[in-house]
Design an enzyme around this catalytic site. Structure first.
Site, PDB file in Angstrom:
ATOM      1  N   LYS A   4      -7.318   8.758  -5.674  1.00 59.66           N
ATOM      2  CA  LYS A   4      -7.406   8.271  -4.296  1.00 59.66           C
ATOM      3  C   LYS A   4      -7.685   9.488  -3.430  1.00 59.66           C
ATOM      4  CE  LYS A   4      -4.789   6.500  -0.430  1.00 59.66           C
ATOM      5  NZ  LYS A   4      -3.517   5.999   0.103  1.00 59.66           N
TER       6      LYS A   4
ATOM      7  N   GLY B  59       0.946   4.447   8.083  1.00 58.41           N
ATOM      8  CA  GLY B  59       2.325   4.352   8.544  1.00 58.41           C
ATOM      9  C   GLY B  59       2.494   3.720   9.905  1.00 58.41           C
TER      10      GLY B  59
ATOM     11  N   ALA C 113      -3.953   1.299   4.164  1.00 52.96           N
ATOM     12  CA  ALA C 113      -3.190   1.877   5.279  1.00 52.96           C
ATOM     13  C   ALA C 113      -3.201   1.007   6.536  1.00 52.96           C
ATOM     14  CB  ALA C 113      -3.700   3.269   5.638  1.00 52.96           C
ATOM     15  N   GLY C 114      -2.087   1.100   7.258  1.00 50.43           N
ATOM     16  CA  GLY C 114      -1.959   0.430   8.547  1.00 50.43           C
ATOM     17  C   GLY C 114      -1.300  -0.927   8.492  1.00 50.43           C
TER      18      GLY C 114
ATOM     19  N   ASN D 285       2.305   0.949   1.638  1.00 48.26           N
ATOM     20  CA  ASN D 285       3.505   1.663   1.204  1.00 48.26           C
ATOM     21  C   ASN D 285       4.631   1.521   2.232  1.00 48.26           C
ATOM     22  OD1 ASN D 285       4.034   4.982  -0.276  1.00 48.26           O
ATOM     23  ND2 ASN D 285       5.521   3.533   0.421  1.00 48.26           N
ATOM     24  N   THR D 286       4.377   2.080   3.432  1.00 48.55           N
ATOM     25  CA  THR D 286       5.442   2.158   4.426  1.00 48.55           C
ATOM     26  C   THR D 286       6.010   0.788   4.794  1.00 48.55           C
ATOM     27  OG1 THR D 286       4.302   4.090   5.318  1.00 48.55           O
ATOM     28  CG2 THR D 286       6.028   3.133   6.683  1.00 48.55           C
TER      29      THR D 286
END
Lengths: 65, 254
Positions: B93, B154, B181-182, B203-204
């Site tokens: 990645k 995040g 992301a986001g 993830n977050t």
């Protein structure tokens, strides 16, 4: 010899990268190495001599996103 | 299910391994969600790396190492080379960042690093923007997957530019696409799949939720719902009402 190991000044006997890994307790660990910013493959560690002023990075698997 | 570089992945949910309250909760979140890929990183060995490696192997899912934190082509390439050796995978990645406030990809450096790594046999998953030219350049460089951001890493803002993401889908109908992301909520993940994306990487949103295991499950269900909805060919939105109950046959009462 005086090298920078993971950003910290260290005085290690060496003389090879593999010797240095043994000296810091990572002789058998699953790690990857970079010498002076370039990738150093594991099979090359035993034949790669350290010299004063070298920067050695030793990394391991870690959490990531 | 998504196919990345010829490899079938068992779930369109790609889940990060960082920021969980504990390793046990992380492992449980993976089990609860059935995530198909685990993203990981490389950091200076301070003693924790060996246990973490065993934990990751225990998840029994393909691992996608990242180059998070890299700000230059050289850093990213060296990190990728170390990751390939450590995780024994050609997958990477690829993240090259310029601005630390937004963690917006440095798309110029990204394309250059992608070319170097692709030429060296890597299978690159580029974290990119939804810019069509950048996406095209990445494909030219050898990428066979694109991972445009939904919003800054995040931030939990969801899909900042659904139009842009829809455009990427339309322009590259045969390229596996991931929103990376986001994502903050399951509805964001569902929206990405409704747009026809092949997978979502987050993830977050899971790791920092009050109950990461429940949120992991919620994300998996939302992604499944969005995927089913896209395949079901949704109706077009319209401005005015269109009665669903038949008008014909209505009694005259007034």
């Amino acid at each position: 010899m005086k090298i920078t190991l993971n950003g910290e000044a260290r005085d290690l006997a060496g003389p090879t990268v593999q010797d240095a890994l043994v000296q810091i307790g990572l002789g058998g660990a699953k790690v990857a190495t970079a010498l002076n910013g370039g990738f150093l493959p594991a099979p090359s560690r035993a034949a790669t001599q350290l010299k004063d002023g070298d920067a050695l990075e030793v990394v391991a698997p870690m959490q990531g996103g | 299910m998504p196919v990345f570089y010829g490899t079938d992945v068992e779930s369109p949910l790609m889940l990060g391994t960082a920021l969980y309250p504990s390793p046990a909760i992380m492992a449980e979140a993976f089990r609860a969600s059935g995530a198909g890929i685990a993203t990981v990183s490389l950091r200076r060995e301070g003693g924790a790396g060996q246990d973490f490696h065993n934990l990751i192997k225990g998840l029994n899912v393909p691992v996608l190492p990242n180059t998070a934190g890299c700000h230059s082509v050289r850093e990213a390439v060296t990190t990728a080379q170390m990751a390939r050796e450590l995780f024994d995978t050609p997958w990477i990645k690829l993240e090259v960042i310029r601005d630390d406030d937004t963690l917006c990809p440095d798309v110029i450096a990204l394309v250059e690093a992608a070319r170097i790594l692709s030429d060296d046999g890597f299978q690159v998953f580029p974290y990119c923007t939804e810019d069509l030219s950048v996406c095209g350049r990445l494909l030219d460089a050898g990428c066979e997957v694109l991972m445009p951001w939904g919003a800054p890493i995040g931030s939990g803002r969801g899909l900042n530019n659904p139009y842009g993401l829809r455009s990427v889908r339309a322009h590259f109908p045969d390229v596996p696409l991931v929103v990376d992301a986001g994502i903050g909520l399951p509805s964001h993940a569902a929206q990405a799949m409704e747009l026809g994306f092949d997978a979502v990487l987050l993830n977050t949103a899971v790791a920092k939720a009050g109950d990461p295991v429940a949120m992991a499950r919620a994300m998996a269900l939302a992604i499944q719902a969005g995927q089913l909805a896209h395949a079901a060919n949704p109706i077009e939105a319209r401005d005015m009402a269109a009665p669903s109950t038949p008008v014909f046959g209505m009694a005259v009462l007034g």
